[in-house]
Design a protein around this motif. Sequence first.
Motif, PDB file in Angstrom:
ATOM      1  N   ASN A   3     -18.725   9.382   6.191  1.00 30.93           N
ATOM      2  CA  ASN A   3     -19.539  10.491   5.677  1.00 30.93           C
ATOM      3  C   ASN A   3     -19.545  10.539   4.152  1.00 30.93           C
ATOM      4  O   ASN A   3     -19.446  11.602   3.546  1.00 30.93           O
ATOM      5  CB  ASN A   3     -19.047  11.835   6.223  1.00 30.93           C
ATOM      6  N   GLY A   4     -19.640   9.361   3.533  1.00 34.26           N
ATOM      7  CA  GLY A   4     -19.713   9.310   2.078  1.00 34.26           C
ATOM      8  C   GLY A   4     -18.376   9.255   1.377  1.00 34.26           C
ATOM      9  O   GLY A   4     -18.329   9.275   0.151  1.00 34.26           O
ATOM     10  N   VAL A   5     -17.283   9.188   2.129  1.00 36.48           N
ATOM     11  CA  VAL A   5     -15.952   9.135   1.526  1.00 36.48           C
ATOM     12  C   VAL A   5     -15.305   7.791   1.844  1.00 36.48           C
ATOM     13  O   VAL A   5     -15.220   7.393   3.008  1.00 36.48           O
ATOM     14  CB  VAL A   5     -15.041  10.263   2.044  1.00 36.48           C
ATOM     15  N   ARG A   6     -14.870   7.097   0.791  1.00 34.75           N
ATOM     16  CA  ARG A   6     -14.097   5.871   0.966  1.00 34.75           C
ATOM     17  C   ARG A   6     -12.636   6.194   0.689  1.00 34.75           C
ATOM     18  O   ARG A   6     -12.301   6.762  -0.352  1.00 34.75           O
ATOM     19  CB  ARG A   6     -14.577   4.778   0.008  1.00 34.75           C
ATOM     20  N   VAL A   7     -11.775   5.847   1.612  1.00 40.46           N
ATOM     21  CA  VAL A   7     -10.349   6.113   1.459  1.00 40.46           C
ATOM     22  C   VAL A   7      -9.648   4.828   1.035  1.00 40.46           C
ATOM     23  O   VAL A   7      -9.813   3.777   1.661  1.00 40.46           O
ATOM     24  CB  VAL A   7      -9.733   6.641   2.770  1.00 40.46           C
ATOM     25  N   VAL A   8      -8.893   4.914  -0.050  1.00 42.84           N
ATOM     26  CA  VAL A   8      -8.104   3.786  -0.538  1.00 42.84           C
ATOM     27  C   VAL A   8      -6.698   4.294  -0.834  1.00 42.84           C
ATOM     28  O   VAL A   8      -6.466   5.502  -0.912  1.00 42.84           O
ATOM     29  CB  VAL A   8      -8.720   3.159  -1.806  1.00 42.84           C
ATOM     30  N   ALA A   9      -5.776   3.354  -1.014  1.00 44.23           N
ATOM     31  CA  ALA A   9      -4.390   3.765  -1.248  1.00 44.23           C
ATOM     32  C   ALA A   9      -3.650   2.704  -2.046  1.00 44.23           C
ATOM     33  O   ALA A   9      -4.076   1.544  -2.126  1.00 44.23           O
ATOM     34  CB  ALA A   9      -3.679   4.018   0.081  1.00 44.23           C
ATOM     35  N   ILE A  10      -2.558   3.127  -2.635  1.00 43.40           N
ATOM     36  CA  ILE A  10      -1.601   2.216  -3.248  1.00 43.40           C
ATOM     37  C   ILE A  10      -0.347   2.252  -2.384  1.00 43.40           C
ATOM     38  O   ILE A  10       0.246   3.316  -2.182  1.00 43.40           O
ATOM     39  CB  ILE A  10      -1.252   2.633  -4.692  1.00 43.40           C
ATOM     40  N   ALA A  11       0.018   1.095  -1.857  1.00 42.01           N
ATOM     41  CA  ALA A  11       1.236   1.003  -1.052  1.00 42.01           C
ATOM     42  C   ALA A  11       2.400   0.689  -1.981  1.00 42.01           C
ATOM     43  O   ALA A  11       2.443  -0.375  -2.603  1.00 42.01           O
ATOM     44  CB  ALA A  11       1.085  -0.083   0.007  1.00 42.01           C
ATOM     45  N   ASP A  12       3.311   1.634  -2.091  1.00 46.50           N
ATOM     46  CA  ASP A  12       4.499   1.466  -2.928  1.00 46.50           C
ATOM     47  C   ASP A  12       5.611   0.901  -2.054  1.00 46.50           C
ATOM     48  O   ASP A  12       6.212   1.613  -1.243  1.00 46.50           O
ATOM     49  CB  ASP A  12       4.899   2.819  -3.522  1.00 46.50           C
ATOM     50  N   LEU A  13       5.869  -0.401  -2.233  1.00 47.06           N
ATOM     51  CA  LEU A  13       6.846  -1.094  -1.395  1.00 47.06           C
ATOM     52  C   LEU A  13       8.160  -1.345  -2.133  1.00 47.06           C
ATOM     53  O   LEU A  13       8.935  -2.222  -1.744  1.00 47.06           O
ATOM     54  CB  LEU A  13       6.261  -2.429  -0.922  1.00 47.06           C
ATOM     55  N   GLY A  14       8.389  -0.589  -3.171  1.00 44.65           N
ATOM     56  CA  GLY A  14       9.602  -0.787  -3.962  1.00 44.65           C
ATOM     57  C   GLY A  14       9.283  -1.567  -5.222  1.00 44.65           C
ATOM     58  O   GLY A  14       8.729  -1.018  -6.177  1.00 44.65           O
ATOM     59  N   ASN A  15       9.592  -2.857  -5.219  1.00 42.74           N
ATOM     60  CA  ASN A  15       9.279  -3.684  -6.388  1.00 42.74           C
ATOM     61  C   ASN A  15       7.848  -4.215  -6.354  1.00 42.74           C
ATOM     62  O   ASN A  15       7.403  -4.869  -7.296  1.00 42.74           O
ATOM     63  CB  ASN A  15      10.265  -4.858  -6.493  1.00 42.74           C
ATOM     64  N   LEU A  16       7.127  -3.927  -5.285  1.00 42.10           N
ATOM     65  CA  LEU A  16       5.724  -4.338  -5.164  1.00 42.10           C
ATOM     66  C   LEU A  16       4.841  -3.107  -4.970  1.00 42.10           C
ATOM     67  O   LEU A  16       5.188  -2.197  -4.210  1.00 42.10           O
ATOM     68  CB  LEU A  16       5.514  -5.282  -3.978  1.00 42.10           C
TER      69      LEU A  16
END
Length: 246
Positions: free
Chosen positions: A147-160
């Motif tokens: 519905n017009g929204v793109r969901v993105v994220a940053i995966a915080d895996l510690g050192n990555l």
Amino acid sequence: MVTDGTDPAGWPAADRQDDDLDRAFGPETASVQTRSRAQRARTWLAIGGGTVVVAGVIVLVLGTIVGTVQTGIGGVFPRPDMALDRLDGELDGVPGVTEVRHHQAEKTGFASYDATATITADPSLDAAARKDLVSTLSRAADSAGGNGVRVVAIADLGNLEVGVSESRAVTAKRLVLADRLDHIGGVTAVRCSWARGGTPSDRAADQSIVVETPGRGAAVPPIVARVTAETHAVFPGARVEVVAAG
């Protein structure tokens, strides 16, 4: 024919004409009152005021309509807050996820948004578990959007730190590259995503790779060369930055 100034009925012609005018408009022209300058001014003022009021109502109605379209009506139009809530639901109970933080949505068009979250994972996850988790995050982002929204994220895996989008293929490439760069001697942390603060994108040239190293002086150029070569082999044209470890 000779006339004496009377009509056939015996009335003097001019007198009858005057009598007709008197019956229609009054015995004097003053019977039709001439409006004064003050009266005309008040009339125009009333008309102008009415026009301003009508224009104000139109602007208010249009503003309400546009605002409603942009913020969403009944789940049909973009609702980035609801999309992030759906992401929370998708990740509820997923092994390895310890926290989900929502960020301010970015408007990308008249009725489109990018909704971003930071997903913190257990840093003790092994390589296989991180791969499965990042794949799950990508599916969740794809499912939560719409519905017009793109969901993105940053995966915080510690050192990555890895950028997660609805494209599982590109997301997987980011994780593989980040892990590879992390194994380069002198590298202590890697962020593999789009530019920090920039518009999320899966295009190769829009990727931004930042690595941290405690190295100084002559130790840095070899790290830069290796990181650049590895990055451009996966994402041609991507931006590469090597910074001092904090």
